[in-house]
Design a protein around this motif. Structure first.
Motif: not given
Length: 236
Positions: A123-127, A129-133, A144-149
């Protein structure tokens, strides 16, 4: 508010080379604090010591009223401290969702917590969610920074340490990450951000400025927005 984190007289070095020279500061529960300074000021050393990756030569780190002493990094994660390291360090061969699940390792016995944290991060980073797989190594630097956080948030920390989130990012993407810290705070997690970029100041309740291993300024509330901080300590 109570002091969630209290750093007292912290002296840390690498071998015979001292980096921190008796650092003292407090982070209150429920605030966003920004630790600013130029490269080499000792900011990463500070958060690495709080996270347990470095041992201080002297001084103490108190968290939630307890002296962390020689607790291991994993014990500190279990206690409620989570670090998003400089350089992102995602697992490139794993998917976004797999990276996030690894961040929840200390919570793995509670599927409800893992599920709730996953939902919150996406929810914080919808991007994400679009790339979860998608494989993490194929993401952009900002993603990648969003993923690290997000991975750091998966352990449901009380204190989130973010080291140089804006490094190498465009101003627009950096702002997206900083804006999320306001939501993270609103949801009950205290945030300590390390930054060289004074653009993080508008998102902070408290600002600490470090030079050569020493804190040279502490400001709270409206003081944080002083224009001369950039010129006096970080360069125009």
């Amino acid at each position: 508010m109570m002091a969630l984190l209290h750093v007292e007289g912290l002296v840390v070095g690498y071998g015979q080379f001292p980096v921190l020279h008796g650092v003292d500061f407090t982070v209150q529960e429920g605030e966003v604090c920004v630790l600013l300074g130029l490269n080499g000021a000792g900011k990463t050393t500070t958060v690495s010591t709080i996270a347990g990756l470095l041992r201080p030569q002297s001084g103490r780190v108190h968290f939630a009223g307890r002296d962390l002493g020689h607790k291991s990094p994993s014990a500190r994660v279990s206690a409620g401290i989570s670090l998003c390291p400089e350089g992102r360090r995602v697992f490139p061969g794993l998917t976004v969702r797999q990276n996030l699940k690894l961040g929840a390792w200390t919570r793995r016995k509670s599927s409800a917590v893992v599920r709730d944290q996953m939902s919150l991060v996406l929810d914080y980073f919808p991007r994400l969610s679009e790339r979860s797989g998608q494989l993490a190594g194929t993401l952009s630097g900002g993603e990648q920074q969003m993923l690290a956080v997000g991975r750091a948030l998966m352990s449901r920390p009380k204190l989130l340490l973010i080291d140089e989130a804006s490094l190498g990012l465009s101003p627009t993407v950096a702002r997206v990450v900083w804006e999320v810290t306001s939501r993270i705070k609103a949801d009950g997690t205290t945030v300590l951000m390390v930054e060289q970029n004074a653009g993080a100041l508008p998102f902070a309740d408290r600002a600490l400025i470090m030079e050569k291993g020493t804190l040279v300024y502490t400001g709270v509330g409206d003081e944080v927005q002083q224009v001369n901080l950039r010129e006096a300590y970080l360069g125009a």
